[in-house]
Design an enzyme around this catalytic site. Structure first.
Site, PDB file in Angstrom:
ATOM      1  N   GLU A  59      48.740  50.153  34.387  1.00 43.07           N
ATOM      2  CA  GLU A  59      47.498  50.374  33.632  1.00 43.07           C
ATOM      3  C   GLU A  59      47.244  51.448  32.692  1.00 43.07           C
ATOM      4  O   GLU A  59      46.574  51.407  31.634  1.00 43.07           O
ATOM      5  CB  GLU A  59      46.326  49.879  34.633  1.00 43.07           C
ATOM      6  CG  GLU A  59      46.232  48.751  35.151  1.00 43.07           C
ATOM      7  CD  GLU A  59      47.271  48.241  36.059  1.00 43.07           C
ATOM      8  OE1 GLU A  59      48.316  49.354  36.490  1.00 43.07           O
ATOM      9  OE2 GLU A  59      47.346  47.287  36.483  1.00 43.07           O
ATOM     10  N   PHE A  85      41.750  47.278  39.287  1.00 44.87           N
ATOM     11  CA  PHE A  85      43.273  47.781  38.716  1.00 44.87           C
ATOM     12  C   PHE A  85      42.840  48.715  37.472  1.00 44.87           C
ATOM     13  O   PHE A  85      43.713  49.101  36.888  1.00 44.87           O
ATOM     14  CB  PHE A  85      44.129  46.648  38.353  1.00 44.87           C
ATOM     15  CG  PHE A  85      44.391  45.614  39.259  1.00 44.87           C
ATOM     16  CD1 PHE A  85      44.229  46.016  40.673  1.00 44.87           C
ATOM     17  CD2 PHE A  85      45.172  44.287  39.108  1.00 44.87           C
ATOM     18  CE1 PHE A  85      44.318  44.963  41.794  1.00 44.87           C
ATOM     19  CE2 PHE A  85      45.163  43.430  39.991  1.00 44.87           C
ATOM     20  CZ  PHE A  85      44.867  43.767  41.465  1.00 44.87           C
ATOM     21  N   HIS A 128      39.601  43.430  44.092  1.00 43.35           N
ATOM     22  CA  HIS A 128      39.526  42.018  43.403  1.00 43.35           C
ATOM     23  C   HIS A 128      38.258  41.662  43.118  1.00 43.35           C
ATOM     24  O   HIS A 128      37.914  40.636  42.661  1.00 43.35           O
ATOM     25  CB  HIS A 128      40.300  41.091  43.815  1.00 43.35           C
ATOM     26  CG  HIS A 128      41.946  41.452  44.038  1.00 43.35           C
ATOM     27  ND1 HIS A 128      42.329  42.232  45.161  1.00 43.35           N
ATOM     28  CD2 HIS A 128      42.955  41.108  43.595  1.00 43.35           C
ATOM     29  CE1 HIS A 128      43.665  42.450  45.166  1.00 43.35           C
ATOM     30  NE2 HIS A 128      43.946  41.825  44.061  1.00 43.35           N
TER      31      HIS A 128
END
Ligand SMILES: Cc1ncc(C[n+]2csc(CCOP(=O)(O)OP(=O)(O)O)c2C)c(N)n1
Ligand SMILES: [Mg+2]
Lengths: 323, 330
Positions: A59, A85, A128
């Site tokens: 990332e 993320f 998430h």
């Protein structure tokens, strides 16, 4: 035509890539697969692997390369697969993407869009289901865009890609499949403008992202109680359209900020403070905040307790009215 | 031998470039000691040959990405020294309008696309610039400089892998000065060469070069740049070098063993090059003249910078956003 938010975003990317060949779209599983949420579906097929491609799992590398590309005229739109993320890229976003322009006395402009599918409500546990907006709203140099409905998802993403400033684009993933009747392409109000989604007289619900729909549902349900709620959709958190919020509160005399993120030091605190500063004499009650609890995102079986819903919003409205 | 290299004049010019940087660094250190400069600075004295040798292998379409230890790269790129000093002095005429300071010297017109004070960050960014050069077909190459310590942060590894797998026209130059702040690099890695030994993991060609020998650096970078321009992908170079000063202005570098300092100081890049010029038949008096001429240039640059205006409060709110100001947030 009924369009889902996912389709609206996909069409926005498609149309932006067609309109401007400097637009490149990439991230993990973004190219061949079309993204885990299919937001980039068929873009590689249509525009080729130079314009839409997969990256290694990296990332900081994804956002870092976007900065380098943008220095040389590209308009990268990168996808962070899930909210959590984004944190490995946090450093690139806050220390460089946000600050290069200032640090280079305006000679380096970085038109990068970082798309983040964010928020919970899909049974996807922590990492998430995060609401990271206040990490970014406290960093000057970024624009923070948070659409709540498909039309805005399309139009604001187009504007974000055209923006000369870097944009953190927050997509409420639980609303990806929500539909709206519209014909694309569509123009909506620009970045930096809030909209009154539903006019009302009893109280103002100030909201954005996934909670726009929750607030509209709450306003419907509130009619049974004889309450006529106004819903203001912020649409962009930075720049923040304080005027539209203050005008609304001046009419209703009551304000509640509703977001999915935790209440403690959440973005609602900024809105509440601004309303307090600018609409103090109009207020019949303190500004109340409705949001998630101050805990790590809970397991899927508990998330419906954690996330604000119609009942929590209406309880807060009642509290405001009883003040 | 690449263009220009090998001639006596070329080497004499590189000597002048290095002397200019040394003078700049010595003055900078003095200004800090006197309290004329706020904040901090990371002197690059001792590492001049890396910047000057590399720069001589680059063209106008190439990009340089540096660290907080950036003065040598920016001066080697040809950025006006008065504006470099002005930046350190937080003046409006500074390269970054006084907003960047010593650690962030940036000059787009000289291809210096930023100096980054978060260790390792510039490596992925350089990959993006290299990608753009590659796709646009400019023939440009992105060169990222970083320290030995930077080889332990994630961004280094992300960038090397990205560059290798995308065959980017990039050159990664590690300035291995043996220390990351106060920590000897040897105590924080399990291999001998922090950069070179990692390259095989990315399938990237690598070389070790004497970072105090401007000719050797030039040759190694020219080879790597040539490979990048030919579409053969990135190279990792590890330049062995040593800093004259401590990590930053407050650090007397007491942790470095005396013998180590003596060995390295005897191999100072200016000493090495002076000796080489002598071997090539250049009279010492001519080299002394260069020292004086360059010294005057740097002194004049400082004079100019000292006269420059200080920033105004409004400057802090300018350039935060391209569209609209930042004032509304406050
Ligand atoms: C991410 C990050 N961690 C820590 C620091 C503090 N810091 C600044 S320089 C430095 C040492 C870096 O050493 P090296 O990469 O060898 O470069 P050198 O200073 O020797 O040129 C450290 C730890 C930082 N700037 N960024
Ligand atoms: Mg070091």
């Amino acid at each position: 035509m009924a369009v889902t938010m996912a389709q609206a975003l996909n069409t926005a990317l498609h149309d932006a890539m067609e309109a401007d060949d400097r637009v490149v779209v990439y991230g993990e599983d973004v190219g061949m697969l079309g993204g885990v949420f299919r937001i980039t579906d068929k873009l590689q097929e249509r525009f080729g692997a130079t314009r839409c491609f997969d990256t290694p799992l990296a990332e900081s590398g994804i956002v870092g390369t976007a900065i380098g590309m943008a220095m040389y005229g590209y308009r990268p739109v990168v996808e962070m697969q899930f909210d959590g993320f984004t944190y490995p890229a946090f450093e690139q976003i806050t220390s460089h993407l946000a600050k290069m322009r200032n640090r280079s006395r305006g000679t380096v402009t970085l038109p990068v869009v970082v798309r983040i599918p964010c928020g919970g409500g899909i049974g996807a546990v922590e990492h998430h289901s995060e609401s990271p907006e206040s990490y970014f709203t406290s960093t000057a140099g970024l624009r923070i865009v948070a659409p709540g409905v498909p039309g805005d998802a399309y139009a604001l993403l187009r504007r974000a890609i055209e923006s000369a400033d870097p944009v953190v684009f927050l997509e409420p993933k639980r609303r990806y499949w929500a539909k709206e009747d519209l014909d694309l392409p569509i123009e909506t109000a620009p970045i930096g403008r809030a909209l009154v989604r539903r006019p009302g007289r009893t109280a103002t619900l100030v909201t954005y992202g996934s909670m726009v729909r929750t607030c509209l549902e709450a306003a419907e349900a509130a009619q049974q109680e004889g309450w006529d709620l106004e819903v203001v959709d912020l649409r962009t958190l930075v720049p923040l359209d304080t005027d539209t919020v203050v005008d609304s509160v001046a009419r209703t005399g009551r304000a509640l900020v509703v977001h999915e993120a935790q209440v403690f030091a959440g973005f609602g605190a900024e809105v509440a403070a601004r309303v307090g500063e600018r609409a103090f004499y109009h207020l019949e009650a303190p500004v109340l905040r409705v949001g998630a609890y101050d805990i790590p995102y809970p397991p899927a079986k508990l998330e419906h307790y954690h996330l604000p819903d119609v009942d929590r919003v209406l309880d807060a409205v009642e509290q405001s009215l009883e003040y | 031998m690449t263009a220009g290299n090998g001639t006596v004049q070329w080497l004499h010019d590189r000597y002048a470039d290095m002397r200019r940087i040394r003078r700049f660094e010595d003055i900078t250190y003095t200004l800090f000691r006197r309290g004329t400069l706020d904040g901090t600075a990371h002197m690059a004295a001792g590492q001049e040959a890396v910047a000057v040798g590399a720069r001589a292998a680059l063209g106008a379409d190439d990009y340089v990405f540096s660290t907080y230890r950036c003065h040598h790269h920016v001066i080697a790129a040809g950025a006006p020294m008065d504006r470099c000093f002005a930046e350190l002095l937080q003046r409006r005429t500074g390269l970054c309008g006084g907003k960047g300071g010593s650690m962030h010297l940036t000059s787009v017109e000289h291809g210096v696309m930023g100096s980054y004070a978060i260790v390792g960050s510039q490596l992925p960014i350089a990959c993006g610039a290299a990608w753009s050069a590659h796709i646009r077909g400019t023939g440009g190459v992105a060169v990222a400089f970083f320290g030995d310590g930077a080889t332990n942060i994630g961004a280094f590894h992300e960038a090397l892998n990205l560059a290798a797998v995308w065959r980017l026209p990039a050159v990664f130059v590690c300035e291995n000065n043996l220390y990351a702040e106060f920590t000897a690099i040897a105590t924080s890695i399990n291999v001998e060469h922090p950069a070179y030994d990692r390259a095989p993991a990315y399938g990237m060609p690598a070389a070790i070069v004497d970072g105090n020998d401007v000719e050797a650096v030039h040759e190694a970078v020219a080879t790597a740049v040539g490979r990048a321009r030919d579409g053969d992908g990135p190279t990792l170079l590890e330049a062995k070098t040593y800093r004259r000063y401590g990590h930053s202005r407050i650090d007397p570098a007491d942790y470095r063993p005396d013998e180590e300092e003596e060995t390295w100081f005897a191999r100072d890049p200016l000493t090495v090059t002076r000796r080489r010029l002598d071997e090539l038949g250049v009279e010492a008096s001519r080299v002394d003249e260069t020292d004086e001429r360059v010294g005057r240039e740097v002194d004049e640059a400082l004079e100019t910078a000292m006269q420059a205006p200080e920033p105004e409060v409004g400057d802090a709110f300018a350039d935060v956003y391209a569209e609209g100001g930042a004032g509304w947030r406050s």
